[in-house]
Design a protein around this motif. Sequence first.
Motif, PDB file in Angstrom:
ATOM      1  N   GLN A   1       0.841  -1.202   0.000  1.00  0.00           N
ATOM      2  CA  GLN A   1       0.000   0.000   0.000  1.00  0.00           C
ATOM      3  C   GLN A   1       0.882   1.260   0.000  1.00  0.00           C
ATOM      4  O   GLN A   1       0.648   2.192  -0.766  1.00  0.00           O
ATOM      5  CB  GLN A   1      -0.924   0.000   1.205  1.00  0.00           C
ATOM      6  N   LYS A   2       1.911   1.267   0.830  1.00  0.00           N
ATOM      7  CA  LYS A   2       2.847   2.399   0.868  1.00  0.00           C
ATOM      8  C   LYS A   2       3.618   2.497  -0.446  1.00  0.00           C
ATOM      9  O   LYS A   2       3.867   3.597  -0.950  1.00  0.00           O
ATOM     10  CB  LYS A   2       3.817   2.253   2.038  1.00  0.00           C
ATOM     11  N   GLY A   3       4.021   1.353  -0.984  1.00  0.00           N
ATOM     12  CA  GLY A   3       4.764   1.348  -2.242  1.00  0.00           C
ATOM     13  C   GLY A   3       3.946   1.888  -3.395  1.00  0.00           C
ATOM     14  O   GLY A   3       4.440   2.668  -4.209  1.00  0.00           O
ATOM     15  N   VAL A   4       2.692   1.487  -3.483  1.00  0.00           N
ATOM     16  CA  VAL A   4       1.817   1.972  -4.545  1.00  0.00           C
ATOM     17  C   VAL A   4       1.611   3.481  -4.402  1.00  0.00           C
ATOM     18  O   VAL A   4       1.622   4.225  -5.393  1.00  0.00           O
ATOM     19  CB  VAL A   4       0.477   1.206  -4.550  1.00  0.00           C
TER      20      VAL A   4
ATOM     21  N   ALA B   1       3.703   5.496  -3.488  1.00  0.00           N
ATOM     22  CA  ALA B   1       4.936   6.119  -3.969  1.00  0.00           C
ATOM     23  C   ALA B   1       5.152   5.886  -5.468  1.00  0.00           C
ATOM     24  O   ALA B   1       6.184   6.275  -6.003  1.00  0.00           O
ATOM     25  CB  ALA B   1       6.129   5.592  -3.178  1.00  0.00           C
ATOM     26  N   GLY B   2       4.188   5.224  -6.140  1.00  0.00           N
ATOM     27  CA  GLY B   2       4.277   5.017  -7.583  1.00  0.00           C
ATOM     28  C   GLY B   2       4.756   3.656  -8.026  1.00  0.00           C
ATOM     29  O   GLY B   2       4.981   3.427  -9.216  1.00  0.00           O
ATOM     30  N   ASN B   3       4.909   2.714  -7.098  1.00  0.00           N
ATOM     31  CA  ASN B   3       5.391   1.371  -7.429  1.00  0.00           C
ATOM     32  C   ASN B   3       4.254   0.417  -7.763  1.00  0.00           C
ATOM     33  O   ASN B   3       3.108   0.644  -7.396  1.00  0.00           O
ATOM     34  CB  ASN B   3       6.201   0.815  -6.251  1.00  0.00           C
ATOM     35  N   LYS B   4       4.619  -0.683  -8.424  1.00  0.00           N
ATOM     36  CA  LYS B   4       3.639  -1.718  -8.768  1.00  0.00           C
ATOM     37  C   LYS B   4       3.225  -2.506  -7.531  1.00  0.00           C
ATOM     38  O   LYS B   4       3.767  -2.319  -6.452  1.00  0.00           O
ATOM     39  CB  LYS B   4       4.231  -2.660  -9.822  1.00  0.00           C
ATOM     40  N   VAL B   5       2.288  -3.425  -7.719  1.00  0.00           N
ATOM     41  CA  VAL B   5       1.628  -4.133  -6.614  1.00  0.00           C
ATOM     42  C   VAL B   5       2.305  -5.444  -6.202  1.00  0.00           C
ATOM     43  O   VAL B   5       1.735  -6.207  -5.439  1.00  0.00           O
ATOM     44  CB  VAL B   5       0.148  -4.428  -6.955  1.00  0.00           C
ATOM     45  N   PHE B   6       3.502  -5.698  -6.666  1.00  0.00           N
ATOM     46  CA  PHE B   6       4.155  -6.976  -6.408  1.00  0.00           C
ATOM     47  C   PHE B   6       4.948  -6.960  -5.105  1.00  0.00           C
ATOM     48  O   PHE B   6       5.670  -6.011  -4.830  1.00  0.00           O
ATOM     49  CB  PHE B   6       5.089  -7.340  -7.563  1.00  0.00           C
ATOM     50  N   GLY B   7       4.848  -8.025  -4.327  1.00  0.00           N
ATOM     51  CA  GLY B   7       5.595  -8.138  -3.079  1.00  0.00           C
ATOM     52  C   GLY B   7       6.013  -9.573  -2.838  1.00  0.00           C
ATOM     53  O   GLY B   7       5.627 -10.483  -3.570  1.00  0.00           O
ATOM     54  N   ALA B   8       6.792  -9.751  -1.789  1.00  0.00           N
ATOM     55  CA  ALA B   8       7.280 -11.098  -1.469  1.00  0.00           C
ATOM     56  C   ALA B   8       7.670 -11.165  -0.002  1.00  0.00           C
ATOM     57  O   ALA B   8       7.759 -10.140   0.679  1.00  0.00           O
ATOM     58  CB  ALA B   8       8.477 -11.456  -2.359  1.00  0.00           C
ATOM     59  N   ALA B   9       7.908 -12.387   0.460  1.00  0.00           N
ATOM     60  CA  ALA B   9       8.355 -12.607   1.838  1.00  0.00           C
ATOM     61  C   ALA B   9       9.154 -13.901   1.886  1.00  0.00           C
ATOM     62  O   ALA B   9       9.059 -14.753   0.993  1.00  0.00           O
ATOM     63  CB  ALA B   9       7.167 -12.693   2.789  1.00  0.00           C
TER      64      ALA B   9
ATOM     65  N   GLY C   1      -2.176   6.356 -11.319  1.00  0.00           N
ATOM     66  CA  GLY C   1      -1.070   7.255 -11.081  1.00  0.00           C
ATOM     67  C   GLY C   1       0.226   6.909 -11.775  1.00  0.00           C
ATOM     68  O   GLY C   1       1.220   7.605 -11.638  1.00  0.00           O
ATOM     69  N   LYS C   2       0.236   5.825 -12.559  1.00  0.00           N
ATOM     70  CA  LYS C   2       1.508   5.357 -13.111  1.00  0.00           C
ATOM     71  C   LYS C   2       2.125   6.282 -14.149  1.00  0.00           C
ATOM     72  O   LYS C   2       3.327   6.234 -14.368  1.00  0.00           O
ATOM     73  CB  LYS C   2       1.355   3.943 -13.684  1.00  0.00           C
ATOM     74  N   SER C   3       1.339   7.153 -14.774  1.00  0.00           N
ATOM     75  CA  SER C   3       1.910   8.037 -15.773  1.00  0.00           C
ATOM     76  C   SER C   3       2.931   8.995 -15.198  1.00  0.00           C
ATOM     77  O   SER C   3       3.792   9.513 -15.893  1.00  0.00           O
ATOM     78  CB  SER C   3       0.812   8.811 -16.508  1.00  0.00           C
ATOM     79  N   GLY C   4       2.890   9.200 -13.891  1.00  0.00           N
ATOM     80  CA  GLY C   4       3.815  10.115 -13.240  1.00  0.00           C
ATOM     81  C   GLY C   4       5.085   9.478 -12.728  1.00  0.00           C
ATOM     82  O   GLY C   4       5.948  10.173 -12.197  1.00  0.00           O
ATOM     83  N   ASN C   5       5.246   8.173 -12.913  1.00  0.00           N
ATOM     84  CA  ASN C   5       6.483   7.542 -12.422  1.00  0.00           C
ATOM     85  C   ASN C   5       7.471   7.320 -13.567  1.00  0.00           C
ATOM     86  O   ASN C   5       7.138   7.482 -14.729  1.00  0.00           O
ATOM     87  CB  ASN C   5       6.193   6.247 -11.641  1.00  0.00           C
TER      88      ASN C   5
ATOM     89  N   ILE D   1       9.229   4.434 -14.138  1.00  0.00           N
ATOM     90  CA  ILE D   1       9.518   3.012 -14.313  1.00  0.00           C
ATOM     91  C   ILE D   1       9.496   2.698 -15.818  1.00  0.00           C
ATOM     92  O   ILE D   1       8.501   3.001 -16.480  1.00  0.00           O
ATOM     93  CB  ILE D   1       8.474   2.137 -13.561  1.00  0.00           C
ATOM     94  N   PRO D   2      10.570   2.099 -16.363  1.00  0.00           N
ATOM     95  CA  PRO D   2      10.603   1.836 -17.815  1.00  0.00           C
ATOM     96  C   PRO D   2       9.423   1.015 -18.335  1.00  0.00           C
ATOM     97  O   PRO D   2       8.869   1.347 -19.373  1.00  0.00           O
ATOM     98  CB  PRO D   2      11.922   1.082 -18.000  1.00  0.00           C
ATOM     99  N   LEU D   3       9.046  -0.041 -17.657  1.00  0.00           N
ATOM    100  CA  LEU D   3       7.909  -0.869 -18.098  1.00  0.00           C
ATOM    101  C   LEU D   3       6.771  -0.676 -17.089  1.00  0.00           C
ATOM    102  O   LEU D   3       6.434  -1.578 -16.337  1.00  0.00           O
ATOM    103  CB  LEU D   3       8.306  -2.344 -18.196  1.00  0.00           C
ATOM    104  N   ALA D   4       6.173   0.480 -17.092  1.00  0.00           N
ATOM    105  CA  ALA D   4       5.132   0.811 -16.100  1.00  0.00           C
ATOM    106  C   ALA D   4       3.822   0.143 -16.384  1.00  0.00           C
ATOM    107  O   ALA D   4       3.379  -0.274 -17.294  1.00  0.00           O
ATOM    108  CB  ALA D   4       4.919   2.307 -16.036  1.00  0.00           C
TER     109      ALA D   4
END
Length: 195
Positions: free
Chosen positions: A23-26, A28-36, A186-190, A192-195
């Motif tokens: 949620q915090k990452g998104v 900030a403009g990041n994608k929805v992928f995570g891991a543990a 919001g991705k148009s504002g980041n 990231i090369p492959l947004a």
Amino acid sequence: MSTDPLAARLLSVIENDILPLTQKGVAAGNKVFGAAILRKSDFSLVVAETNNETENPLWHGEVHTLKRFYERQVGHDTKDLIFLSTHEPCSMCLSAITWAGFDNFYYFFSHEDSRDSFAIPHDLVILKEVFRLEPGGYARQNVFWRSAAIADLIATSDEPDRESLKSQDARIRRRYQELSDAYQSGKSGNAIPLA
């Protein structure tokens, strides 16, 4: 406790540990992928992370988790650990998991989900264009690791627990859809090369 403690624990880690970071990452403009990463012995959490491509386009959720793991690593043998990915890993992340020495990984959303539900088709395009593989065309069981969809764990769980796991699965999917909608808007504002 569920008769399938692994499925219950993996869902719990996604919902309670990875999703808040995502949620915090998104935001900030990041994608929805995570891991543990969890211990096999007791399913305790070692580290959870999320995508950080706005800092570095290589910091996919899985690779960023491995980065954090090795920054804090205190002698863990990856053969004693479980790798959990919210989304089926892309070719780069599959390679990173392999190079790190994990003998397993579990994922929640499939490549097709990333493409169809989240409008992020890059994993499948790269698999097709670079490796000439169709969706799911990589070896899910090989000499390095075995992978499994959490949906398969849920489907094979005992009936009394299956409904509870399915309910949690649906709740997680709804939350990720909300985060995906926020990312897409919001991705148009980041950068990231492959947004």
